[in-house]
Write an enzyme that holds these catalytic residues in place. Structure first.
Site, short mmCIF file in Angstrom:
data_model
loop_
_atom_site.label_atom_id
_atom_site.label_comp_id
_atom_site.label_asym_id
_atom_site.label_seq_id
_atom_site.Cartn_x
_atom_site.Cartn_y
_atom_site.Cartn_z
N HIS A 1 0.82 -1.21 0.00
CA HIS A 1 0.00 0.00 0.00
C HIS A 1 0.86 1.27 0.00
CE1 HIS A 1 -3.74 -2.21 1.70
NE2 HIS A 1 -3.47 -2.51 0.46
N CYS B 1 -4.31 -8.25 -25.89
CA CYS B 1 -3.94 -7.58 -24.63
C CYS B 1 -2.86 -8.34 -23.88
CB CYS B 1 -5.17 -7.36 -23.75
SG CYS B 1 -5.90 -8.89 -23.15
C1 PEP Z 1 -3.14 -13.05 -20.90
O1 PEP Z 1 -3.32 -14.18 -20.47
O2 PEP Z 1 -2.52 -12.80 -21.95
C2 PEP Z 1 -3.64 -11.89 -20.15
C3 PEP Z 1 -3.63 -10.68 -20.66
O3 PEP Z 1 -4.12 -12.10 -18.91
P1 PEP Z 1 -3.24 -12.35 -17.60
O4 PEP Z 1 -1.81 -12.06 -17.93
O5 PEP Z 1 -3.82 -11.43 -16.57
O6 PEP Z 1 -3.50 -13.79 -17.31
#
Ligand code: PEP
Ligand code: MG
Length: 578
Positions: free
Chosen positions: A196, A508
Site C-alpha cells: 500500500h 492484450c
Molecule cells: C493473458 O493471459 O494474456 C492476459 C492478458 O491475462 P493475464 O496475464 O492477466 O493472465
C-alpha cells in the site's frame, strides 16, 4: 581509530531493494521509527468498566475524525479507498464488541484490551497468509492510533522537509501525512511493489525503493541517491556517483518531456493507416501514466487487486468507486473491465491447493461457482456503465466452452433484474467480450464471435496452453516464447474468424508490447493493441516508422516459419533495418 570509524561510516554503500515508485532523487536521509506501544498491565475494578469502555469509544471517534480529515484533502481514488478501508475497520461492529468484552468480562484496561483483540486479528492473519504484510501494517497502525488516543499520548511523527524518508515500514496514512512535508523520496525496509505504501507513493509521484533488507545501514542525515525505477539506493555517494545520479535525473526529465511530446503524434503508420493503442492497468494511480503516454483508454483493466488488497471484494460500493475512478480518469475513451480472474498464479483465499492450478479452478470457472461474487461484480460494472454511456466493455477471462459464455450472460441478466428490483434501472448494455486465451476458444473463434461483441487475445495464457509450458516455471522458461510459430498460426486463425464475423479483435497479452511483434500483429490485421504504459511509446514508434505494406510482408514471413530460429532471424532483420 576514531578517524577510521568515521571514514567507514562515510564510505559509499550500495543497497538494493525492489522498485516501489519510479523516479530518481538525491537527498539527506531522515530516519523514522514508530514509537513502541506501551500498554497498561493489571486488571481494572468493576467500577472502572464503564469509564474504560467510554475511553475506547472516544478513541474510536477521534481516530475516525482524524481519518475523515485526512480524507477531505484527497483527490486520488486509490488513496481515498485505502483510507476508507481503515474507516471500515474501525467501524467494524465485531471488533468493537470484542474490545468491550475484554474490558467487561476480562477486566482489561482499554489500551490492553485493544492490544489483545488486534493481536488476535494479527495472529489469524499470520496463520492464513504470510503475504499479507499490508493488512498487518494497516491493522497495527489502527491499533497504535487507538491506544495513543486512549492514553492521550500522540507522538508527533515529524520529518525534516525535503529529505528522503527511511523507515522499516509505513502505513498508507503515514505516507500521506509525510508527503505533506514534501519528502523527496521513500526507502522502506519491508514491502514490495504492490504494498500500500508503494501504491500511495506512486500516486503521489514520490520516488520509492521498498523491501531494502539493509535499510538499517542508513543513518540519519546520510546523503542518499535513490533510484525508484530499479530499487537501488547508494548511501554516501562519492562525487563521481553523485554526478552520475545528477545526470540521470537530468536525463529522466529530458526523456519524459520527449516521450510526452512523441506520444502526442497521431497513431498512424508511415502510409497513413491508423491503429489504436490502449493500456493494461490494475490500479487507479496508473492513470497518470495512461494520460502521459496518451493511451486511447484501457484495453484491459485487471480487477484482482480489488480483492487482494482490500479483502472486501463483495463490497459493491468500493468496486464502483474504483471503476468510476478509472472511467473518470480516461475520458472520453473506452474502458474494458475484465471480470475477476483468480486462480493460476493469482492468489485467491477460497481456492484450494491444486495439482495444476493453471489447468484448474480459475477465471470464469471460479466465478460460475461463486455466483454471488460474480453477480456483485456485474452489478457494480452495470451501475458504472450507466453513468458513462457507451464507454464500458465487459471481458470474461479463462473461457474454454460456449456454455460458460451463455451462463455468464444469463447471470448478467439476473444482475440487471436484481438491480431493477432494488429500484436501479440500468439501460446501458455494455459490449460483452471474451478472452481468447485457451486454445479451444481460438480454434472455435467463429462460434465465440457469433455470441460476443468483441474478442481479446490473451497471449500470455494462450502461449502456455498451446505450448504446454507453465508461464511461471523458471526451469522451462526458455521454451516459453509468445512468438512461437504455432502461436502466430493460431492468431491468424482467430483474426480471420473475427474478420469473417465482423467482430472487433484486439490483443492484450504481452506479445502486443513487443514492438516488432506489434508490427507483425498489425500486418496480420489486428490494429487494436493493449499493453503496459511503459511499453507503449516504443511500440508506437515502431508502428509509426513502417508502412502497413511492410508489416504485411513481415507477418507473411512469420506465418511461413516453422521454427523459432527463423522467427528470431526475421525479427533481427526487421530491427537491423531501422
Ligand atoms: C493473458 O493471459 O494474456 C492476459 C492478458 O491475462 P493475464 O496475464 O492477466 O493472465
Ligand atoms: Mg490470462
Amino acid at each position: 581509530m576514531e578517524k577510521n570509524m568515521k571514514d567507514r561510516m562515510n564510505n559509499e554503500i550500495s543497497l538494493s531493494g525492489s522498485p516501489g515508485s519510479p523516479g530518481i532523487t538525491i537527498g539527506k536521509a531522515s530516519l523514522y521509527r514508530r514509537e513502541d506501544m506501551a500498554v497498561s498491565s493489571g486488571e481494572i475494578k468493576d467500577g472502572e468498566v464503564g469509564d474504560q469502555i467510554g475511553k475506547f469509544d472516544k478513541a474510536r471517534k477521534r481516530s475516525l475524525t482524524g481519518l475523515q480529515e485526512l480524507l477531505e484533502d484527497q483527490e486520488d481514488e486509490t488513496v481515498i479507498e485505502l483510507i476508507n478501508t481503515q474507516i471500515e475497520m474501525i467501524n467494524d461492529p465485531d471488533l468493537c464488541k470484542r474490545v468491550e468484552t475484554e474490558i467487561r468480562e476480562h477486566h482489561q484496561p482499554a489500551d490492553s484490551a485493544i492490544h489483545t483483540v488486534f493481536g488476535e486479528y494479527l495472529d489469524i492473519l499470520k496463520q492464513n497468509q504470510d503475504d499479507l504484510l499490508d493488512r498487518s501494517i494497516d491493522i497495527t497502525d489502527i491499533r497504535d492510533r487507538l491506544i495513543q488516543f486512549v492514553n492521550y499520548h500522540l507522538p508527533q511523527a515529524e520529518v525534516e522537509q525535503n529529505t528522503i524518508l527511511v523507515a522499516k515500514e509505513l502505513s498508507p496514512r503515514e505516507v500521506i501525512e509525510f508527503s505533506e512535508a514534501n519528502i523527496k523520496g521513500i526507502i522502506m525496509g519491508r514491502g514490495g511493489q504492490t504494498s500500500h505504501a508503494a501504491i500511495i507513493a506512486r500516486s503521489m509521484n514520490i520516488p520509492a525503493a521498498v523491501g531494502l533488507k539493509n535499510a538499517d545501514l542508513i543513518s540519519d542525515g546520510n546523503e542518499v541517491a535513490l533510484d525508484g525505477n530499479t530499487g537501488k539506493v547508494i548511501v554516501n555517494p562519492r562525487q563521481s556517483t553523485r554526478q552520475k545520479y545528477e545526470k540521470l535525473i537530468e536525463q529522466q526529465l529530458k526523456q519524459q518531456a520527449e516521450i510526452e511530446a512523441f506520444c502526442a503524434e497521431p497513431n498512424e503508420t508511415s502510409d497513413g493507416h491508423s491503429f489504436t493503442l490502449r493500456a493494461n492497468i490494475e490500479f487507479a494511480e496508473e492513470l497518470d501514466s495512461v494520460q502521459k503516454c496518451r493511451a486511447e483508454g484501457i484495453g484491459l483493466l485487471r480487477t484482482e487487486s480489488i480483492y487482494l488488497q482490500r479483502e472486501h471484494f463483495g463490497n459493491l460500493r468500493m468496486q464502483e468507486t474504483f471503476y468510476k475512478a478509472i472511467l473518470e480518469g480516461t475520458k472520453p475513451h473506452p474502458v474494458t473491465i475484465r471480470l475477476f480472474d483468480a486462480g493460476g498464479d493469482k492468489f485467491f483465499e477460497m481456492s484450494q491447493k491444486e495439482q495444476n492450478p493453471f489447468l484448474g479452478w480459475r477465471g470464469v470457472r471460479m466465478l460460475l461457482d461463486e455466483k454471488e461474487l460474480l453477480k456483485n461484480q456485474l452489478k457494480a460494472i452495470l451501475k458504472t456503465a450507466n453513468c458513462f454511456p457507451g464507454r464500458l466493455r465487459i471481458l470474461v477471462p479463462m473461457i474454454s466452452t460456449l456454455e460458460e459464455v451463455l451462463e455468464v450472460k444469463e447471470l448478467m441478466a439476473d444482475a440487471r433484474n436484481e438491480l431493477k428490483e432494488d429500484g436501479i434501472t440500468v439501460d446501458e448494455q455494455p459490449p460483452f467480450g471474451v478472452m481468447v486465451e485457451v486454445p479451444s476458444v481460438a480454434l472455435q473463434a467463429k462460434t465465440f464471435a457469433e455470441h460476443t461483441d468483441f474478442l481479446s487475445i490473451g497471449t500470455n495464457d494462450l502461449t502456455q496452453y498451446v505450448l504446454a509450458v507453465d508461464r511461471g516455471n523458471e526451469l522451462i522458461s526458455d521454451l516459453y516464447d509468445q512468438r512461437h510459430p504455432a502461436v502466430w498460426k493460431l492468431l491468424k486463425q482467430v483474426t480471420d474468424a473475427a474478420r469473417g464475423k465482423n467482430v472487433p479483435l484486439s490483443v492484450c497479452g504481452e506479445l502486443a508490447s513487443d514492438p516488432v511483434s506489434a508490427c507483425c500483429l498489425m500486418g496480420m490485421g489486428i490494429s487494436e493493441l493493449s499493453m503496459g504504459t511503459s511499453a507503449l511509446p516504443a511500440v508506437k514508434r515502431m508502428l509509426r516508422v513502417h508502412s502497413l505494406k511492410e508489416m504485411q510482408q513481415l507477418s507473411r514471413k512469420v506465418l511461413e516459419s516453422e521454427i523459432m530460429d527463423d522467427i528470431n532471424r526475421i525479427f533481427r532483420e526487421w530491427t537491423q533495418k531501422n
